[in-house]
Design a protein around this motif. Structure first.
Motif, PDB file in Angstrom:
ATOM      1  N   TYR A 106       0.841  -1.209   0.000  1.00 52.91           N
ATOM      2  CA  TYR A 106       0.000   0.000   0.000  1.00 52.91           C
ATOM      3  C   TYR A 106       0.870   1.251   0.000  1.00 52.91           C
ATOM      4  O   TYR A 106       1.791   1.379   0.806  1.00 52.91           O
ATOM      5  CB  TYR A 106      -0.890  -0.023   1.238  1.00 52.91           C
ATOM      6  CG  TYR A 106      -1.898   1.090   1.328  1.00 52.91           C
ATOM      7  CD1 TYR A 106      -2.787   1.352   0.293  1.00 52.91           C
ATOM      8  CD2 TYR A 106      -1.974   1.892   2.473  1.00 52.91           C
ATOM      9  CE1 TYR A 106      -3.734   2.368   0.396  1.00 52.91           C
ATOM     10  CE2 TYR A 106      -2.921   2.896   2.590  1.00 52.91           C
ATOM     11  CZ  TYR A 106      -3.795   3.137   1.549  1.00 52.91           C
ATOM     12  OH  TYR A 106      -4.732   4.138   1.659  1.00 52.91           O
ATOM     13  N   GLY A 107       0.586   2.171  -0.914  1.00 45.43           N
ATOM     14  CA  GLY A 107       1.378   3.395  -0.991  1.00 45.43           C
ATOM     15  C   GLY A 107       0.593   4.506  -1.666  1.00 45.43           C
ATOM     16  O   GLY A 107      -0.612   4.367  -1.940  1.00 45.43           O
ATOM     17  N   GLN A 127       7.591   9.542   3.902  1.00 47.74           N
ATOM     18  CA  GLN A 127       8.277   9.086   5.128  1.00 47.74           C
ATOM     19  C   GLN A 127       7.333   8.125   5.830  1.00 47.74           C
ATOM     20  O   GLN A 127       6.838   8.425   6.906  1.00 47.74           O
ATOM     21  CB  GLN A 127       8.581  10.277   6.027  1.00 47.74           C
ATOM     22  CG  GLN A 127       9.363  11.382   5.334  1.00 47.74           C
ATOM     23  CD  GLN A 127       9.617  12.550   6.286  1.00 47.74           C
ATOM     24  OE1 GLN A 127      10.398  12.418   7.228  1.00 47.74           O
ATOM     25  NE2 GLN A 127       8.942  13.644   6.059  1.00 47.74           N
ATOM     26  N   ARG A 128       7.069   6.998   5.196  1.00 46.60           N
ATOM     27  CA  ARG A 128       5.967   6.143   5.637  1.00 46.60           C
ATOM     28  C   ARG A 128       6.150   5.540   7.018  1.00 46.60           C
ATOM     29  O   ARG A 128       5.184   5.167   7.661  1.00 46.60           O
ATOM     30  CB  ARG A 128       5.663   5.062   4.605  1.00 46.60           C
ATOM     31  CG  ARG A 128       6.803   4.115   4.297  1.00 46.60           C
ATOM     32  CD  ARG A 128       6.440   3.190   3.158  1.00 46.60           C
ATOM     33  NE  ARG A 128       5.331   2.320   3.488  1.00 46.60           N
ATOM     34  CZ  ARG A 128       4.425   1.876   2.615  1.00 46.60           C
ATOM     35  NH1 ARG A 128       4.492   2.239   1.358  1.00 46.60           N
ATOM     36  NH2 ARG A 128       3.478   1.068   2.993  1.00 46.60           N
ATOM     37  N   ARG A 129       7.391   5.459   7.494  1.00 46.33           N
ATOM     38  CA  ARG A 129       7.610   4.888   8.843  1.00 46.33           C
ATOM     39  C   ARG A 129       7.378   5.931   9.928  1.00 46.33           C
ATOM     40  O   ARG A 129       7.330   5.597  11.115  1.00 46.33           O
ATOM     41  CB  ARG A 129       9.027   4.328   8.965  1.00 46.33           C
ATOM     42  CG  ARG A 129       9.304   3.156   8.057  1.00 46.33           C
ATOM     43  CD  ARG A 129       8.698   1.845   8.589  1.00 46.33           C
ATOM     44  NE  ARG A 129       8.470   0.942   7.484  1.00 46.33           N
ATOM     45  CZ  ARG A 129       7.347   0.268   7.276  1.00 46.33           C
ATOM     46  NH1 ARG A 129       6.329   0.395   8.102  1.00 46.33           N
ATOM     47  NH2 ARG A 129       7.213  -0.519   6.247  1.00 46.33           N
ATOM     48  N   ALA A 134       0.990   6.857   7.619  1.00 49.93           N
ATOM     49  CA  ALA A 134       0.306   6.972   6.321  1.00 49.93           C
ATOM     50  C   ALA A 134      -0.326   5.650   5.890  1.00 49.93           C
ATOM     51  O   ALA A 134      -1.438   5.617   5.356  1.00 49.93           O
ATOM     52  CB  ALA A 134       1.305   7.441   5.256  1.00 49.93           C
ATOM     53  N   GLU A 135       0.387   4.556   6.148  1.00 45.25           N
ATOM     54  CA  GLU A 135      -0.072   3.262   5.616  1.00 45.25           C
ATOM     55  C   GLU A 135      -1.348   2.741   6.277  1.00 45.25           C
ATOM     56  O   GLU A 135      -1.913   1.755   5.829  1.00 45.25           O
ATOM     57  CB  GLU A 135       1.051   2.225   5.751  1.00 45.25           C
ATOM     58  CG  GLU A 135       1.481   2.001   7.170  1.00 45.25           C
ATOM     59  CD  GLU A 135       2.930   1.510   7.285  1.00 45.25           C
ATOM     60  OE1 GLU A 135       3.702   1.673   6.326  1.00 45.25           O
ATOM     61  OE2 GLU A 135       3.261   0.971   8.345  1.00 45.25           O
ATOM     62  N   THR A 136      -1.799   3.434   7.344  1.00 39.90           N
ATOM     63  CA  THR A 136      -3.032   2.978   8.000  1.00 39.90           C
ATOM     64  C   THR A 136      -4.261   3.756   7.529  1.00 39.90           C
ATOM     65  O   THR A 136      -5.384   3.414   7.887  1.00 39.90           O
ATOM     66  CB  THR A 136      -2.923   3.111   9.537  1.00 39.90           C
ATOM     67  OG1 THR A 136      -2.802   4.502   9.846  1.00 39.90           O
ATOM     68  CG2 THR A 136      -1.728   2.350  10.079  1.00 39.90           C
ATOM     69  N   LEU A 137      -4.055   4.808   6.753  1.00 44.10           N
ATOM     70  CA  LEU A 137      -5.183   5.646   6.335  1.00 44.10           C
ATOM     71  C   LEU A 137      -5.746   5.206   4.982  1.00 44.10           C
ATOM     72  O   LEU A 137      -5.006   5.047   4.012  1.00 44.10           O
ATOM     73  CB  LEU A 137      -4.737   7.112   6.196  1.00 44.10           C
ATOM     74  CG  LEU A 137      -4.924   8.027   7.414  1.00 44.10           C
ATOM     75  CD1 LEU A 137      -4.246   7.461   8.638  1.00 44.10           C
ATOM     76  CD2 LEU A 137      -4.423   9.428   7.103  1.00 44.10           C
TER      77      LEU A 137
END
Ligand code: SAM
Length: 281
Positions: free
Chosen positions: A167-168, A230-232, A262-265
């Motif tokens: 997911y991105g 900066q996904r982390r 970000a990856e949870t939205l």
């Protein structure tokens, strides 16, 4: 209709003195069953307008013709366009254009008298697969459906949702414009030369209208890019380049925890952030 096999592909490459170029993602489909499977999954009716990007030697083009599609094909490599003319023969109705699918003016490429929509069916070159798909979604509203063969990791990214490994930012954009699904896996053995990884078939169906309401689409995608850049990091950090000192207030007003990543939205939550950012601007 005889579709292309390893033997006929080898013969065509020899006859035209062509060595496949890795830089152009030239892995040719050398399996009639897979070509027919793709054309079947595209659910075409006779007379449907099909855009094929990167027809190569015509492995998929022939399967599309078998289904009665009217094919317009865009090939970057002049050598392959000549070999394709050889495969299709003098009476072909396939409209082959030598052009770069990343830069060719789409209004000219997709112009037609009857105003009907297009289906894009392609075995995409791996190095430009994502920008080509995004370009079609953003700039070619007449392309109503897309069925493409891409590297597994790319296909999973296109169709991913929150919580999926791939997911991105691209997944969010695809979800804004279309409903995406993975249609099947294709092994490296059906290509010449063989790639190192599996491929997948991805189907996209353009939405009649965006599923979320935002004041400005570009602002929504700017936030998404910043978040996944900066996904982390937590959103209170990763959205700072766009929202600055307002970051936490914007997230609070959108009902999103500043500590989320970000990856949870999902798309709806990104849209809530975009709306809240626009109000607070
Ligand atoms: N459709 C053929 C098949 O299934 O065997 C060939 C697929 S091969 C993976 C990708 C094709 O895209 C090649 O023919 C390559 O020359 C072409 N190509 C690469 N970059 C391109 C671009 N920017 N625009 C148009 N075609 C491109």
């Amino acid at each position: 209709m005889d579709l292309l096999t390893p033997t006929s592909i080898r013969a065509l490459l020899d006859r035209h003195g062509i060595a496949p170029k890795k830089s152009l993602g030239q892995n040719f489909l050398a399996d009639p069953n897979t070509a027919r499977r793709i054309a079947t999954l595209a659910a075409l009716s006779p007379g449907d307008a099909v855009l094929e990007i990167g027809p190569g030697l015509g492995s998929l083009t022939l399967a599309l013709l078998e289904r009665g599609a009217e094919v317009r094909a865009v090939e970057l490599d002049q050598r392959l366009a000549l070999a394709l003319a050889d495969v299709l023969g003098p009476d072909t109705e396939v409209d082959v254009r030598v052009a770069d699918a990343l830069h060719a003016p789409l209004d000219q490429l997709l112009a037609r008298d009857d105003g009907r929509g297009w289906t894009c069916v392609s075995n995409l070159p791996y190095n430009v697969a994502v920008p080509v798909v995004i370009r079609l979604l953003e700039e070619a509203p007449d392309v109503e459906r897309v069925v493409v063969l891409v590297q597994r990791e790319v296909g999973e990214r296109l169709a991913a949702g929150p919580g999926d490994a791939q997911y991105g930012a691209v997944s969010v954009k695809v979800a804004y414009y279309s409903e995406a699904s993975l249609l099947g896996v294709v092994p490296p053995t059906v290509f010449m030369p063989r790639p190192k990884v599996d491929s997948v078939l991805v189907g996209l169906v353009r939405r009649a209208a965006p599923p979320v309401d935002v004041p400005e689409v570009a602002a929504l995608f700017g936030l998404v890019r910043s978040g996944f850049g900066q996904r982390r990091k937590m959103l209170r950090r990763s959205l700072q380049p766009v929202l600055g000192a307002r970051t936490e207030a914007v997230l609070d007003a959108a009902g999103i925890a500043p500590t989320a990543r970000a990856e949870t939205l999902g798309l709806e939550q990104w849209a809530a952030v975009a709306r809240s950012a626009a109000v607070a601007a």
